[in-house]
Design an enzyme around this catalytic site. Structure first.
Site: not given
Ligand code: DOR
Length: 440
Positions: A64-66, A181, A306, A310
């Site tokens: 997840h590179f946001r 998921h 994964d 944060h």
């Protein structure tokens, strides 16, 4: 052959998914052009890989590179920099950005943002949602699309396919392997009182319990079989799911994360607090043993980090306000090499899980193998190098790792992407040259 190669890697041990060979590798125009004794060949550049193992470039099948939406946690440039420093040459990136990646314009926006900013090669998932079900068969075939991602339980972001009715529509809407998921949304909602009962992150695996995961994986396998749609179950956390998936290889493949294979409850919550909180959760040692059994017997077909960064401030908000997820793209390979050195798996099995396996799953046909004609993506590792995972090595914007100060044995010493050396001795080399991957 009398032509001059662009690069020759000499004297290393080439690791395939089945065996090891001592041979040189010749690279021309970004592709592997020769393998063998190349000592009499001419080359513009040579790398001496004596005492090193040469792996097919590591593919992280879940990051997840946001970007867009949460670039304060990570962006394409910082995330892919972390990948390359960790020996990763390709990433498959998830759709729970803001906005979610669920439409052609949003998908194209990611592609154009990636231009000149990705250090490694990349593909993007399309997120399944109520509004795009009818379009998924078209969306999953967009150039650069890894496949469809289904969230059966709520996690970070708003993507959700909460019930069987919608799940069946999604599964019936396309043909390529869908990544899932698997946590049961109804059970998560029914048991929310556990999360909100006033304790810390040790409540997380009680709220999101074994049955939450098992129930969803059961529902998924049943529906996938009925609709003949191949599925890939992400981040498996329970011994029970491994036993189930062992008997479902006709329709389902399985993935584990390094953290579920390394950290255990309750210790991780005592030591790391909310920094160990993720979905699905880190569980007790009996489950971890089950996951390793799935690695040994072939049930697990891929390892993905994964990588879910944060910030410290967000994590420090305290349970249950702290978001779920931990970074991992940079530490995937060092942690797994440490497991190789501890005798948990062979280097060949690791290559199956982190190179050939992920490439095969989603049909990235130029990736995952050291073979003539394949992309010259290579990760050179020093299996004996002892190293401490240190703050100053980390490149993720979030600035932390659950493995900070951990000593490991085995380290990536060079990353080569389509014949270009982009990392050597822990230093990034050159501007971002990452390109979108072709699938199918
Ligand atoms: O812990 C998690 N964090 N699990 C997910 O499924 C999503 C991820 C995130 O994006 O933060």
């Amino acid at each position: 052959m009398s032509t001059t190669s662009d690069l020759i890697i000499t004297g290393g041990v080439i690791v395939s998914d089945a065996y090891n060979t001592s041979a040189d590798i010749g690279i021309s125009n970004g592709k592997i052009s020769e393998i063998g004794d190349l000592s009499r060949r001419k080359s513009k550049k040579t790398i001496d890989a004596k005492n090193l193992h040469v792996l097919p470039g590591i593919i992280d099948s879940q990051v997840h590179f946001r970007e867009p939406g949460n670039e304060h946690k990570e962006d394409m440039k910082s995330g892919s920099k972390a990948a390359v420093l960790g020996g990763v040459t390709s990433v498959f990136e998830m759709p729970n950005t803001q906005p979610s990646t669920t439409t052609i314009p949003n998908f194209n926006q990611k592609l154009s943002r990636a231009q000149g900013r990705y250090h490694c090669d990349f593909g993007f998932f399309i997120g399944a949602c109520k509004e795009n079900i009818a379009d998924l068969s078209q969306l999953e075939n967009l150039p650069g699309c890894v496949g469809v991602k289904i969230f059966m339980g709520s996690s970070t972001g708003t993507l959700l396919i909460p019930d069987d009715e919608m799940l069946r529509k999604v599964l019936a809407s396309g043909r390529r392997r869908a990544a899932v998921h698997a946590e049961d949304e109804d059970r998560l909602n029914e048991r929310m009182y556990i999360r909100d009962s006033g304790g810390g992150p040790e409540l997380h695996p009680q709220w999101r319990d074994v049955d939450t995961a098992l129930l969803a994986t059961k529902r998924l396998i049943k529906n996938a079989r009925e609709l003949n749609r191949p599925v890939h179950v992400l981040h498996i956390t329970t011994a029970e799911e491994i036993n189930l998936l062992k008997t479902a290889r006709d329709i389902a493949t399985a993935e584990c994360t390094p953290q579920h294979l390394t950290l255990v409850s309750p210790d991780c919550y005592d030591q790391l607090g909310t920094y160990a909180q993720m979905n699905p959760p880190i569980r007790e040692i009996t489950h971890q043993r089950g996951l390793w059994a799935g690695i040994s017997d072939g049930t697990v077909t891929a390892i993905g980090s994964d990588h879910a960064p944060h910030t410290r401030e967000e994590k420090d908000e305290g349970y249950p306000n702290s978001p779920s997820g931990m970074p991992g793209v940079q530490t995937l390979l060092p942690i797994m090499l440490d497991h190789v050195n501890n005798g948990r798996l062979t280097l060949n099995r690791l290559v199956q899980l982190t190179s050939s396996g992920p490439a095969k799953l989603y049909n990235a046909s130029s990736k995952g193998k050291i073979s003539i004609g394949f992309d010259a993506d290579l990760t050179l590792v020093d299996l004996k190098r002892q190293q401490t995972i240190s703050q100053d090595w980390l490149a993720s914007k979030c600035g932390w790792s659950p493995y900070l100060n951990k000593k490991v044995t085995g380290w990536p010493v060079a990353t080569i992407l389509r014949g270009k050396v982009i990392m050597q001795d822990d230093q990034l080399i050159g501007d971002p040259i990452g390109e979108v991957i072709s699938f199918g």
